[in-house]
Design a protein around this motif. Sequence first.
Motif, PDB file in Angstrom:
ATOM      1  N   ALA A 122       0.830  -1.208   0.000  1.00  0.00           N
ATOM      2  CA  ALA A 122       0.000   0.000   0.000  1.00  0.00           C
ATOM      3  C   ALA A 122       0.866   1.260   0.000  1.00  0.00           C
ATOM      4  N   LEU A 123       1.997   1.234   0.670  1.00  0.00           N
ATOM      5  CA  LEU A 123       2.905   2.382   0.667  1.00  0.00           C
ATOM      6  C   LEU A 123       3.521   2.560  -0.713  1.00  0.00           C
ATOM      7  N   THR A 124       3.998   1.471  -1.275  1.00  0.00           N
ATOM      8  CA  THR A 124       4.603   1.541  -2.609  1.00  0.00           C
ATOM      9  C   THR A 124       3.604   2.094  -3.618  1.00  0.00           C
ATOM     10  N   ALA A 125       2.362   1.617  -3.557  1.00  0.00           N
ATOM     11  CA  ALA A 125       1.331   2.100  -4.477  1.00  0.00           C
ATOM     12  C   ALA A 125       1.018   3.576  -4.234  1.00  0.00           C
ATOM     13  N   ALA A 126       1.045   3.997  -2.988  1.00  0.00           N
ATOM     14  CA  ALA A 126       0.683   5.380  -2.653  1.00  0.00           C
ATOM     15  C   ALA A 126       1.717   6.392  -3.129  1.00  0.00           C
ATOM     16  N   ILE A 127       2.994   6.008  -3.135  1.00  0.00           N
ATOM     17  CA  ILE A 127       4.023   6.996  -3.488  1.00  0.00           C
ATOM     18  C   ILE A 127       4.631   6.792  -4.868  1.00  0.00           C
ATOM     19  N   ALA A 128       4.324   5.669  -5.506  1.00  0.00           N
ATOM     20  CA  ALA A 128       4.897   5.394  -6.823  1.00  0.00           C
ATOM     21  C   ALA A 128       4.249   6.258  -7.892  1.00  0.00           C
ATOM     22  N   ASP A 129       5.040   6.587  -8.903  1.00  0.00           N
ATOM     23  CA  ASP A 129       4.469   7.287 -10.051  1.00  0.00           C
ATOM     24  C   ASP A 129       3.493   6.365 -10.742  1.00  0.00           C
ATOM     25  N   ARG A 146       1.457  13.618  -0.140  1.00  0.00           N
ATOM     26  CA  ARG A 146       0.904  13.490   1.218  1.00  0.00           C
ATOM     27  C   ARG A 146       1.270  12.150   1.840  1.00  0.00           C
ATOM     28  N   ALA A 147       1.177  11.087   1.054  1.00  0.00           N
ATOM     29  CA  ALA A 147       1.526   9.756   1.555  1.00  0.00           C
ATOM     30  C   ALA A 147       3.019   9.692   1.896  1.00  0.00           C
ATOM     31  N   PHE A 148       3.849  10.294   1.048  1.00  0.00           N
ATOM     32  CA  PHE A 148       5.288  10.307   1.288  1.00  0.00           C
ATOM     33  C   PHE A 148       5.621  11.076   2.564  1.00  0.00           C
ATOM     34  N   GLU A 149       5.013  12.224   2.747  1.00  0.00           N
ATOM     35  CA  GLU A 149       5.247  13.021   3.961  1.00  0.00           C
ATOM     36  C   GLU A 149       4.811  12.252   5.207  1.00  0.00           C
ATOM     37  N   ALA A 150       3.704  11.543   5.131  1.00  0.00           N
ATOM     38  CA  ALA A 150       3.249  10.728   6.270  1.00  0.00           C
ATOM     39  C   ALA A 150       4.274   9.635   6.576  1.00  0.00           C
ATOM     40  N   MET A 151       4.774   8.977   5.524  1.00  0.00           N
ATOM     41  CA  MET A 151       5.768   7.919   5.700  1.00  0.00           C
ATOM     42  C   MET A 151       7.042   8.462   6.353  1.00  0.00           C
ATOM     43  N   MET A 152       7.444   9.665   5.974  1.00  0.00           N
ATOM     44  CA  MET A 152       8.680  10.244   6.509  1.00  0.00           C
ATOM     45  C   MET A 152       8.614  10.471   8.023  1.00  0.00           C
ATOM     46  N   ARG A 153       7.418  10.555   8.578  1.00  0.00           N
ATOM     47  CA  ARG A 153       7.261  10.755  10.024  1.00  0.00           C
ATOM     48  C   ARG A 153       7.104   9.427  10.781  1.00  0.00           C
ATOM     49  N   VAL A 155       8.047   5.329  11.896  1.00  0.00           N
ATOM     50  CA  VAL A 155       9.111   4.360  12.104  1.00  0.00           C
ATOM     51  C   VAL A 155       8.617   3.078  11.421  1.00  0.00           C
ATOM     52  N   LYS A 156       7.732   2.333  12.067  1.00  0.00           N
ATOM     53  CA  LYS A 156       7.058   1.216  11.399  1.00  0.00           C
ATOM     54  C   LYS A 156       5.922   1.821  10.573  1.00  0.00           C
ATOM     55  N   ILE A 157       5.689   1.300   9.391  1.00  0.00           N
ATOM     56  CA  ILE A 157       4.667   1.857   8.508  1.00  0.00           C
ATOM     57  C   ILE A 157       3.270   1.475   8.996  1.00  0.00           C
ATOM     58  N   ASP A 158       2.412   2.483   9.051  1.00  0.00           N
ATOM     59  CA  ASP A 158       1.013   2.337   9.434  1.00  0.00           C
ATOM     60  C   ASP A 158       0.187   2.523   8.160  1.00  0.00           C
ATOM     61  N   ILE A 159      -0.332   1.424   7.630  1.00  0.00           N
ATOM     62  CA  ILE A 159      -1.045   1.461   6.356  1.00  0.00           C
ATOM     63  C   ILE A 159      -2.266   2.368   6.425  1.00  0.00           C
ATOM     64  N   ALA A 160      -3.035   2.315   7.503  1.00  0.00           N
ATOM     65  CA  ALA A 160      -4.231   3.163   7.614  1.00  0.00           C
ATOM     66  C   ALA A 160      -3.859   4.638   7.542  1.00  0.00           C
ATOM     67  N   ALA A 161      -2.759   5.021   8.179  1.00  0.00           N
ATOM     68  CA  ALA A 161      -2.316   6.415   8.143  1.00  0.00           C
ATOM     69  C   ALA A 161      -1.824   6.803   6.752  1.00  0.00           C
ATOM     70  N   ILE A 162      -1.181   5.892   6.053  1.00  0.00           N
ATOM     71  CA  ILE A 162      -0.743   6.161   4.671  1.00  0.00           C
ATOM     72  C   ILE A 162      -1.965   6.359   3.781  1.00  0.00           C
ATOM     73  N   GLU A 163      -2.954   5.486   3.902  1.00  0.00           N
ATOM     74  CA  GLU A 163      -4.156   5.611   3.088  1.00  0.00           C
ATOM     75  C   GLU A 163      -4.938   6.878   3.413  1.00  0.00           C
ATOM     76  N   ALA A 164      -4.979   7.248   4.684  1.00  0.00           N
ATOM     77  CA  ALA A 164      -5.662   8.501   5.063  1.00  0.00           C
ATOM     78  C   ALA A 164      -4.944   9.705   4.474  1.00  0.00           C
ATOM     79  N   ALA A 165      -3.618   9.707   4.520  1.00  0.00           N
ATOM     80  CA  ALA A 165      -2.846  10.810   3.948  1.00  0.00           C
ATOM     81  C   ALA A 165      -3.052  10.868   2.439  1.00  0.00           C
ATOM     82  N   ARG A 166      -3.090   9.739   1.811  1.00  0.00           N
ATOM     83  CA  ARG A 166      -3.297   9.692   0.356  1.00  0.00           C
ATOM     84  C   ARG A 166      -4.643  10.308  -0.027  1.00  0.00           C
ATOM     85  N   ARG A 167      -5.668   9.997   0.771  1.00  0.00           N
ATOM     86  CA  ARG A 167      -7.013  10.552   0.502  1.00  0.00           C
ATOM     87  C   ARG A 167      -7.084  12.042   0.800  1.00  0.00           C
ATOM     88  N   GLY A 168      -6.194  12.523   1.653  1.00  0.00           N
ATOM     89  CA  GLY A 168      -6.196  13.952   1.992  1.00  0.00           C
ATOM     90  C   GLY A 168      -7.025  14.199   3.183  1.00  0.00           C
TER      91      GLY A 168
END
Length: 168
Positions: A122-129, A146-153, A155-168
């Motif tokens: 889900a992270l790869t899909a969120a930040i990939a071109d 947005r997903a990339f900025e969330a990932m940068m904060r 340590v362990k990846i939280d998929i729900a937070a990545i998806e929320a950031a992606r949605r805005g």
Amino acid sequence: MTAKNTICLWFDGTALEAATFYAQTFPDSAVGAVHRAPGDYPAGKEGDVLTVEFTVMGIPCLGLNGGPGVPHTNAFSFQVATDDQAETDRLWNAIVGNGGQEVACGWCKDKWGLSWQITPRALTAAIADPDRAAAIADPDRAAASRAFEAMMRMVKIDIAAIEAARRG
């Protein structure tokens, strides 16, 4: 080993322990042949485990008990694509909980100093071109940013937070 190309990982007397941990932790992993030194060598004695053949998720590896002074670095890591948060958590917790350490952005180190990237698909899909044709038709770089900025904060990846950031 039958593979033409094998990853050789240097250990300080703990190659068999590491290979056993990887085989117990990751799917499609196993310990193969264990080779003992036929004579004394700088890092050990005759009969000590010299090399261990093993696979990590289908990748052929050789653990070499070469001795101290050659630590692993972040220049090499295993990147593990996980399918969901449960798999992400299981692998992360296995590595960190077995004497490893958290790093950042989905990276951790095992107790032998080897780096691992536990990367949800889900992270790869969120930040990939998106593929070139889709990018030209409808680029959504803001969502990826947005997903990339969330990932940068993280340590362990939280998929729900990545998806929320992606949605805005």
